[in-house]
Design a protein around this motif. Structure first.
Motif, mmCIF file in Angstrom:
data_model
loop_
_atom_site.group_PDB
_atom_site.id
_atom_site.type_symbol
_atom_site.label_atom_id
_atom_site.label_comp_id
_atom_site.label_asym_id
_atom_site.label_seq_id
_atom_site.Cartn_x
_atom_site.Cartn_y
_atom_site.Cartn_z
ATOM 1 N N THR A 11 0.830 -1.210 0.000
ATOM 2 C CA THR A 11 0.000 0.000 0.000
ATOM 3 C C THR A 11 0.865 1.260 0.000
ATOM 4 O OG1 THR A 11 -1.450 -1.293 1.378
ATOM 5 C CG2 THR A 11 -1.988 1.006 1.094
ATOM 6 N N VAL A 12 1.899 1.234 0.835
ATOM 7 C CA VAL A 12 2.775 2.408 0.873
ATOM 8 C C VAL A 12 3.443 2.621 -0.475
ATOM 9 C CG1 VAL A 12 4.867 3.330 1.918
ATOM 10 C CG2 VAL A 12 3.133 2.332 3.331
ATOM 11 N N THR A 13 3.812 1.522 -1.125
ATOM 12 C CA THR A 13 4.406 1.648 -2.452
ATOM 13 C C THR A 13 3.441 2.318 -3.416
ATOM 14 O OG1 THR A 13 5.678 -0.334 -2.078
ATOM 15 C CG2 THR A 13 5.417 0.354 -4.340
ATOM 16 N N ASP A 14 2.185 1.832 -3.397
ATOM 17 C CA ASP A 14 1.209 2.427 -4.298
ATOM 18 C C ASP A 14 1.060 3.918 -4.055
ATOM 19 O OD1 ASP A 14 0.804 0.115 -5.524
ATOM 20 O OD2 ASP A 14 -1.091 -0.382 -4.570
ATOM 21 N N ILE A 15 1.068 4.278 -2.776
ATOM 22 C CA ILE A 15 0.899 5.699 -2.477
ATOM 23 C C ILE A 15 2.136 6.494 -2.887
ATOM 24 C CG2 ILE A 15 0.586 7.348 -0.601
ATOM 25 C CD1 ILE A 15 -0.956 5.142 0.852
ATOM 26 N N LEU B 59 -1.635 3.958 -8.534
ATOM 27 C CA LEU B 59 -2.143 4.621 -7.329
ATOM 28 C C LEU B 59 -3.482 4.037 -6.928
ATOM 29 C CD1 LEU B 59 -1.652 6.997 -5.360
ATOM 30 C CD2 LEU B 59 -3.129 8.331 -6.811
ATOM 31 N N CYS B 60 -4.340 3.760 -7.909
ATOM 32 C CA CYS B 60 -5.687 3.303 -7.592
ATOM 33 C C CYS B 60 -5.835 1.820 -7.831
ATOM 34 C CB CYS B 60 -6.693 4.085 -8.412
ATOM 35 S SG CYS B 60 -6.515 5.836 -8.177
ATOM 36 N N ARG B 61 -4.812 1.069 -7.470
ATOM 37 C CA ARG B 61 -4.865 -0.366 -7.688
ATOM 38 C C ARG B 61 -5.994 -1.003 -6.884
ATOM 39 N NH1 ARG B 61 -0.385 -3.482 -9.302
ATOM 40 N NH2 ARG B 61 1.033 -1.845 -8.694
ATOM 41 N N SER B 62 -6.227 -0.485 -5.683
ATOM 42 C CA SER B 62 -7.216 -1.122 -4.817
ATOM 43 C C SER B 62 -8.635 -0.765 -5.226
ATOM 44 C CB SER B 62 -6.971 -0.686 -3.371
ATOM 45 O OG SER B 62 -7.067 0.720 -3.303
ATOM 46 N N GLY B 63 -8.819 0.199 -6.113
ATOM 47 C CA GLY B 63 -10.151 0.577 -6.538
ATOM 48 C C GLY B 63 -10.919 1.292 -5.451
ATOM 49 N N ASN B 64 -10.223 1.999 -4.608
ATOM 50 C CA ASN B 64 -10.842 2.670 -3.488
ATOM 51 C C ASN B 64 -10.765 4.175 -3.722
ATOM 52 O OD1 ASN B 64 -11.568 3.750 -1.086
ATOM 53 N ND2 ASN B 64 -10.108 2.600 0.150
ATOM 54 N N ASP B 117 -7.223 -1.494 2.756
ATOM 55 C CA ASP B 117 -5.763 -1.582 2.867
ATOM 56 C C ASP B 117 -5.177 -0.309 3.462
ATOM 57 O OD1 ASP B 117 -6.047 -3.943 1.691
ATOM 58 O OD2 ASP B 117 -5.090 -3.436 -0.207
ATOM 59 N N LEU B 118 -5.764 0.803 3.039
ATOM 60 C CA LEU B 118 -5.248 2.077 3.519
ATOM 61 C C LEU B 118 -5.381 2.181 5.025
ATOM 62 C CD1 LEU B 118 -4.154 4.828 2.642
ATOM 63 C CD2 LEU B 118 -6.500 5.647 2.704
ATOM 64 N N GLY B 119 -6.527 1.717 5.529
ATOM 65 C CA GLY B 119 -6.737 1.779 6.962
ATOM 66 C C GLY B 119 -5.730 0.919 7.699
ATOM 67 N N ILE B 120 -5.524 -0.312 7.208
ATOM 68 C CA ILE B 120 -4.569 -1.208 7.861
ATOM 69 C C ILE B 120 -3.179 -0.577 7.854
ATOM 70 C CG2 ILE B 120 -3.456 -3.447 7.691
ATOM 71 C CD1 ILE B 120 -6.058 -4.474 6.477
ATOM 72 N N THR B 121 -2.832 -0.017 6.711
ATOM 73 C CA THR B 121 -1.508 0.581 6.615
ATOM 74 C C THR B 121 -1.352 1.750 7.571
ATOM 75 O OG1 THR B 121 -1.539 -0.015 4.311
ATOM 76 C CG2 THR B 121 0.126 1.536 4.996
#
Lengths: 155, 173, 89, 117, 112, 506, 99, 121, 83
Positions: A11-15, B59-64, B117-121
């Motif tokens: 996730t951090v990578t994506d961001i 960036l928008c891989r998760s579709g969120n 995922d963002l929340g977990i991260t």
């Protein structure tokens, strides 16, 4: 290294990838004003590729595209250099500095805050070299990453 | 629809980063102010267009697309305050442990029940930055976190993540 | 207000810390320990760069710190991922 | 004596180059030897940049510089070139090593001596 | 004529003319030789130390290592250490270069 | 719009191969035929611009091309701060040598490399090597020289390792790369020393500034060692046989030419940079020692070889010795009256031998490659009787071999004669050693010829190599014959301007 | 023996490098005090008027010494070509014999 | 004057916490605890350093508002801070996970839930 | 003066990390040390007022070189031993 890292890292990578690319482009296009330039910016952009490779293990194979980008960047670079020759001076002559066109502004002498629209061919060459370096370093990383995974091959 | 959303969000992020970096540098639009020059803006927008085309799938891989809501960004900014307070506490604690060397470590499992995922991260990184805790691993299916706790206590989920969870739920869920 | 000397002093202290961390690089019994030392050195280098940038009043030098903060992350990840795949005694 | 103290960066360069040479001559692992080359590269880069330094002068960039006195810019350009060349050579040599290893070989320089005499 | 001579010593044109003339003279000598000479049975066959020539003509050929065998064998005391020095190890390549560099440094330092 | 193509020809000599190298991967995506056609066009264009440059140099004198300034021929001191190319007789000689060999090797590669994958990389690397060598011999700037040095090393390493299914190729490439990179780093140290001391990088400004102190001594020593290493001089020659023997046969002469290019650069550096500030005799002696060692050790090692390409590689090492010795003699006599009596002749002989060596060595390597191509064998113990099926290759090999052995009336003899004469006047022993080495070279050529080509047909091959390969060798043969028939003309028109280009007119 | 000689050679090179490091720029300067800065002063003064560029290092890289940069990019290109060449799929090509 | 004292305070805190981190790096027994010290303390110290620089440059911009480069410096320092805040904990997590997967057990650990996870080395 | 002290400290760190590269038998540790060495070298460039070079060294030396070294070590072996 063909497995994914943990969810947090991914996730951090994506961001991080988009800001890193923007930062690399910032370094490239401001190369004539602040420290940076084609090489540094290209290397920073390539590090975003490195991040993707390491976080996802497998990265879609853009080998041919990257190779083309590299060639196009270098070709445009040498054509920009040769244009100076065809316009009546010598190779690598900065023919468009101060002429008012693209990046053709003038800067005041001495200390100044720095204006983006200056430099003549220098920023253009920066962009070309940046393209080349980013593609080249990404290619090196991709190839070596792929080679480090595969098993032994008989000759 | 999703593609255009992804493009727009990437475009906005790229533009924001670029404008942030070039704020107050070089010639400004209005003499004496800190704003950007016209050339800079044009360059920034074109760069953002390119980056939007290239990087939207990453960036928008998760579709969120929840983060397109500006309110959530405001919450993140506000969230920085309790995070900072927690960090101060954590570091006082850390200083105490470094000086005295009193530790009782262990790895515990907590279930924050976060979906994105963002929340977990965000939770994992907050936990890593705060009281005597360090995220070691994450369970990909359930979103459970494994925490290395320097001074193991009772009821880990509440003790460790209790302060952050409401905030994170607010901006990431 | 000129705090150049103070910032320099802080940077000297940070560089001294870096040297101490290099000791951990030498001693660290396992590779993860060395990675931790590298991480520490990264952070300290960023801190001292920021300080030195303020000391000399050159904005340009902060850019280097940003590059550093980003790229040290890449290095750390590479080392961590390599270590993930290897069993150690 | 004073000159010896002032020349410390240059002496560090000499030390780094010697360390790299030591690695290349006495280690048998190819990757370790390439690391020795990288150390020499570091030393040479440091040497080139040290040549440009002027005490108390600013970086050679006019954008918001603190003053008109600047360090010498040429060797910075040279060093940039040298850094990129170093990366390119390192990458190519490492891929040779990977290929040698793939041929059911080893990374020991004493084992990789099929061409000789 | 002087102009086409390499430092007044050497001209390939003259050389070729002279050699052609020599060949011509040799041919004339050849022409006045005995016309009635005939080849006998063993003339023109290889002679290998008195052994009978092998039946298969391929076996007549002498391989590369055997061509100057005697010469290299006589020089083996000089050649063997030389061959042994070519180890094929990268460290040795660098070793020779570093040693040469050190010697040249000392030489230039002392003699200039 | 006043484009001066003639003045700009040095830029084109470098720029054309580079441009084609960059375009080759793109052309490969379009079609394979376009890629092949571009390869030939690029080589021919390069040759054309080399011709233009050489013609201009020989008809209206040398000039200096400044990159990036308003006018191409400098009029003010500030122009000397930029990078410049010296278009004089010396670089004309060197680039003619390079381009002839490149043409031969390039045309030869078409048929030889057939069946390999990734040919666009091969062409790219080929062009890059050509550009690197051209940059090396043309440039008049120390750091620029370093850059082209690295380009040459890296691209030729890629070429050596092109057949990556052969483990020996990869190994040889690694060794070559390793030692060239180390040499390049030492060269960079010496550049740093000179720049730090004098603050300039241009050859001409540097030559004026040098004083002959400690810094210059160390820098000179390092430069001599590094370039002697790249020229495969003994005792730093060990990479050369590996690389020459294991590289793809069609590019072996091209890789050999890079080491010849290093020799050119060494000559230029010692003659322009260091001649005013040093005890030239001692440096000359150093070069003579290196040359003698190269001749003797090279030929001794060649005696023990049984692989045809490896044998020729050692022969080429010993040929490098001749040139080093000639240059050394010329440099040693530079300060005395001897220079006008025989030193200049030694220099002429050395330079003439360089251009000869480039061509006939290419011919030799290519015919050896033909043998390998036709039979798949490189071992002299297993070869034999090829003359029955491959008459043309036999002829080409014989021509090149006799030339390298210095048999009259071939070109090798003319240049060796110049060297013998002048070196004899300097010291008789040197000439005698050179003669002995020459005789052994002849014997070794006889060995290859006997064991590979003569004898009864062993049935190793079905026939002659493809026609394009024969054409490529034929071009080189024509050049050898031309050089053989008109040595005086070549010396007067090409070699003497080169000697003048070094700035040492007696 | 071999190790001893190698070590001695390294020590000799080290000694010469140290001597040059101390001798560099003679008595007029040393580290931090370059002499003979004519070329660099020229670049410092003229890069703005020639190229309208604030960053002098970039001006040198892309104008005064542009050919070096071209060479550098070429080096990278050559290295990438080399890596692609070496690490491509191995497909042996049979040569010679009775084909 | 008060502002200078405030800056001094920030710098002292920064030096103190970085020092604690480095001491902890040597004092703690195993990788995980060292990571605690290294990540938390040095991040915290660096945050204070960036705060000091931001305050310093912001004050300079406040006193002479025509010098926009001071503001620029402040913003770039903020960017560095954000980068540090995102990357440092993630890097620490990656190292910790790698260490655990390699098989380094936490010393003196009273509980280890992760070790019981199924399919784990 | 304080600037000089700073430089000396950085140079000491540089030599120490380079020494570490040589001493470690574990190649991955050596690669980590090489990364640290590049890092400290970049700090020295920073002190020598060469921001361009410092960025390049940070990007190239610290990140990408370490990455490709790790790839190569992954492809071959981790120990320096003679195998």
């Amino acid at each position: 290294m063909n497995w994914e890292m943990s969810k947090i890292v991914r996730t951090v990578t994506d961001i991080m990838v988009v800001p890193i690319i923007v930062y690399g482009i910032y370094l490239i296009v401001h190369g004539h004003l602040t420290p940076g330039g084609g090489f540094q910016g290209g290397a920073v952009i390539a590090s975003s590729t490195a991040l993707l490779i390491i976080a996802y293990g497998s990265f879609r194979d853009h080998k041919a595209d990257l190779s083309s980008i590299e060639s196009i960047g270098l070709t445009l670079f040498i054509i920009l250099a040769l244009l100076g020759l065809f316009l009546g001076a010598t190779m690598f002559h900065n023919y468009s500095a101060g002429t008012g066109g693209l990046f053709g502004g003038t800067v005041p002498q001495g200390i100044n805050p720095g204006y983006i629209n200056t430099g003549g061919t220098v920023p253009l060459m920066n962009i070309m070299v940046g393209l080349e370096v980013a593609a080249a370093l990404s290619l090196i990383l991709l190839m070596m990453g792929k080679a480090s995974d595969s098993v032994e091959v008989e000759a | 629809m999703d593609e255009s959303k992804a493009f727009v969000s990437t475009f906005l992020l790229a533009l924001f980063v670029y404008l942030f970096l070039t704020l107050a540098a070089g010639r400004s639009m209005i003499e004496g102010s800190i704003l950007w020059s016209v050339e800079e803006l044009v360059l920034g927008i074109s760069i953002a267009l390119i980056v939007g085309a290239v990087g939207s799938s990453i960036l928008c891989r998760s579709g969120n697309y929840r983060m397109l809501n500006p309110l959530r960004w405001l919450i993140i900014l506000v969230y920085c305050v309790p995070l900072f307070v927690e960090m101060v506490k954590a570091n006082m604690d850390m200083a105490y442990r470094v000086i005295t060397g009193k530790i009782d470590p262990g790895i515990v499992r907590i279930s924050p029940k976060l979906k994105t995922d963002l929340g977990i991260t965000a939770l994992a990184n907050s936990i890593t930055l705060t009281p005597g805790t360090l995220t070691v691993d994450v369970d990909d299916e359930t979103g459970d976190l494994f925490i290395h706790w320097i001074n193991v206590g009772k009821n880990p989920t509440k003790t460790i993540a209790g302060n952050f969870l409401p905030w994170i739920r607010r901006f990431a869920e | 207000m000129n705090l150049s000397f103070e910032f320099y002093l802080v940077a000297v202290v940070f560089v001294f810390y870096i040297l101490i961390s290099v000791l951990r690089l030498f001693l660290g019994p396992t590779a993860p320990d060395r990675a931790v030392a590298l991480d520490t050195i990264n952070t300290l280098v960023v801190a001292s760069m920021v300080g030195l940038g303020a000391a000399t009043w050159e904005t340009l030098f902060i850019d280097i710190a940003i590059v550093y903060a980003i790229l040290s992350f890449v290095t750390t990840l590479y080392i961590a991922k390599y270590l993930e795949g290897v069993k150690e005694g | 004596m004073n000159q010896w103290v002032i020349a410390l960066p240059f002496i560090t360069v000499a030390l780094l180059i010697s360390l790299g040479l030591y690695t290349i001559l006495f280690k048998r692992n190819l990757i370790k030897m390439i690391m020795g080359l990288a150390i020499i590269q570091n030393g040479v880069n440091l040497f080139l940049v040290s040549l440009a330094y002027r005490e108390g002068y600013a970086a050679p960039i006019w954008t918001s510089a603190p003053g008109e006195d600047m360090v010498l810019p040429t060797s910075h350009a040279l060093t940039l070139t040298s850094i990129v060349i170093g990366l390119a050579t390192t990458a190519l040599m490492l891929s040779f090593v990977i290929m040698l290893k793939k041929h059911k070989g080893s990374v020991d320089s004493f084992k990789n001596r099929r061409c000789r005499e | 004529m002087i102009d086409i001579l390499l430092k007044d010593m050497w001209s390939p044109i003259v050389f070729i003319i002279v050699s052609l003339l020599t060949a011509l003279v040799a041919y004339m000598f050849y022409r006045i030789g005995d016309e009635g000479y005939k080849r006998t049975r063993h003339k023109g066959e290889p002679f290998i130390s008195g052994n009978m020539p092998p039946k298969d003509p391929r076996m007549i050929h002498v391989g590369g290592d055997n061509v100057f065998w005697g010469f290299t064998h006589a020089l083996r005391k000089y050649l063997d250490p030389l061959v042994k020095a070519h180890t094929g190890i990268i460290n040795d390549y660098v070793y020779w270069m570093v040693i040469t560099m050190a010697l040249v440094l000392i030489y230039v330092y002392l003699l200039i | 719009m006043s484009m001066d193509l003639v003045s700009a020809s040095p830029a084109f000599v470098l720029g054309i191969p580079l441009l084609f190298a960059f375009l080759t991967p793109l052309a490969n995506r379009v079609s394979k035929d376009l890629r092949d056609a571009m390869f030939v066009i690029g080589l021919l264009l390069t040759a054309l611009f080399v011709g233009i440059m050489a013609y201009e140099v020989y008809t209206s004198g040398s000039w200096i091309y400044v990159f990036g300034s308003e006018e191409s021929r400098p009029t003010q001191t500030a122009s000397y701060f930029r990078i410049m190319f010296a278009a004089d007789g010396f670089s004309a000689l060197a680039s003619i040598t390079m381009v002839i060999t490149a043409l031969g090797a390039g045309l030869y590669s078409f048929a030889y490399m057939e069946g390999n994958t990734g040919m666009e990389k091969f062409y790219t690397l080929f062009f890059l090597t050509l550009a690197g060598v051209m940059g090396m011999v043309l440039t008049a700037d120390l750091f620029n020289l370093f850059v082209w040095f690295e380009v040459t090393s890296i691209a030729s390493c890629g070429l050596v390792a092109f057949q990556n299914y052969k483990v020996k190729s990869v190994e040889a490439a690694l060794k070559y790369m390793f030692i060239s990179v180390l040499g390049g780093l030492f060269f960079l140290v010496s550049i740093g020393l000179l720049y730090g001391e004098y603050g300039v990088l241009n050859f001409f400004l540097l030559a004026d500034a040098l004083t002959g102190g400690m810094i210059d001594k160390v820098a000179l020593s390092i430069i001599i060692v590094v370039f002697a290493m790249k020229a495969s001089s003994v005792p730093m020659h060990m990479w050369a046989p590996d690389v020459y023997a294991e590289s793809p046969g069609s590019v072996t002469p091209f890789i050999a030419i890079t080491s010849l290019g290093s020799l050119f650069v060494l000559t230029r550096i010692i003659f322009t940079l260091f001649r005013y500030s040093f005890g030239v005799a001692a440096v000359g002696h150093l070069l003579i020692i290196l040359g003698l060692l190269s001749m003797f050790v090279g030929i001794s090692m060649a005696l023990k070889q049984s692989d045809v390409k490896r044998l020729i590689a050692y022969l080429s090492v010993s040929q490098i010795g001749y040139m080093l010795m000639a240059i050394g003699v010329a440099f040693a006599t530079l300060d005395s009256a001897d220079y006008s009596s025989f030193g200049a002749m030694a220099l002429e002989g050395g330079l003439f031998h360089m251009i000869n060596d480039g061509v006939y060595k290419a011919l030799l390597f290519l015919s050896a490659a033909s043998v390998v191509y036709a039979t798949g064998i490189g071992d002299l113990n297993k070869l034999g009787g090829l003359a029955h099926k491959m008459p043309y290759t036999t002829m080409f090999f014989l021509l090149g071999g006799l030339s390298i052995a210095g048999v009259p009336p071939l070109s090798g003899f003319s240049s060796k004669l110049l060297i013998y004469q002048s070196v004899y006047l300097y010291h008789p022993i040197l000439a005698i050693i050179a003669l002995v080495v020459s005789i052994i070279t002849f014997a070794l050529i006889g060995k290859i010829f006997y064991s590979a080509f003569l004898g009864p047909d062993q049935g190793l091959t079905r026939g002659e190599v493809p026609r394009s390969m024969l054409v490529a060798m034929g071009i080189l043969t024509v050049v050898v014959i031309l050089f053989s028939l008109f040595p005086n003309y070549v010396v007067a028109e090409i070699v003497v301007p080169a000697v003048e280009g070094l700035g040492v007119v007696a | 023996m071999r190790k001893l000689v190698a070590f001695l050679a390294i020590m000799i090179i080290f000694a010469f490098l140290v001597i040059t490091a101390v001798e560099l720029r003679g008595d007029d300067g040393g580290f931090g005090e370059p002499v003979n800065t004519e070329m660099d002063e020229y670049f410092l003064e003229n890069s703005q008027s020639h190229n309208q560029v604030n960053n002098i290092v970039t001006a040198i890289l892309f104008d005064y010494r542009g050919l070096d940069t071209l060479g550098e990019a070429t080096v990278l290109f050559a290295a990438v070509s080399g890596v692609l060449t070496v690490l491509r799929k191995m497909k042996p090509v049979k040569r010679g014999g009775k084909r | 004057m008060i502002f200078t004292a405030f800056l001094y305070g920030l710098l002292v805190v920064s030096v103190l916490f970085n020092g604690l981190g480095v001491i902890g790096l040597h004092r703690f027994p195993d990788v995980y605890t060292r990571l605690h010290a290294a990540t938390k303390c040095t991040t915290f110290g660096t945050i204070f350093m960036t705060f000091a620089v931001m305050a310093y440059s912001g004050y300079m911009y406040y006193t002479n508002p025509d010098q926009t480069e001071y503001l620029n410096m402040s913003l770039h320092t903020l960017a560095a801070l954000v980068a540090i805040l995102i990357t440092n904990p993630t890097g620490a997590h990656a190292i910790a996970r790698a260490a655990h997967r390699v098989g380094i057990k936490p010393k003196f650990a009273s509980v280890d839930h992760l070790a019981k996870k199924e399919g784990y080395p | 003066m304080i600037y000089f002290v700073l430089q000396i400290l950085v140079l000491v760190g540089l030599v120490m990390t380079s020494l570490a590269v040589i001493l470690f038998k574990d190649l991955i540790s050596a690669a980590i040390s090489l990364g640290a060495s590049s890092l400290i070298l970049s700090l020295q460039f920073y002190l020598l007022r060469a921001p361009d070079v410092a960025i390049a060294e940070a990007a190239v030396g610290a990140a990408l070189t370490t990455a490709i070294f790790i790839f190569a070590i992954k492809a071959s072996q981790r120990e320096e031993g003679y195998r």
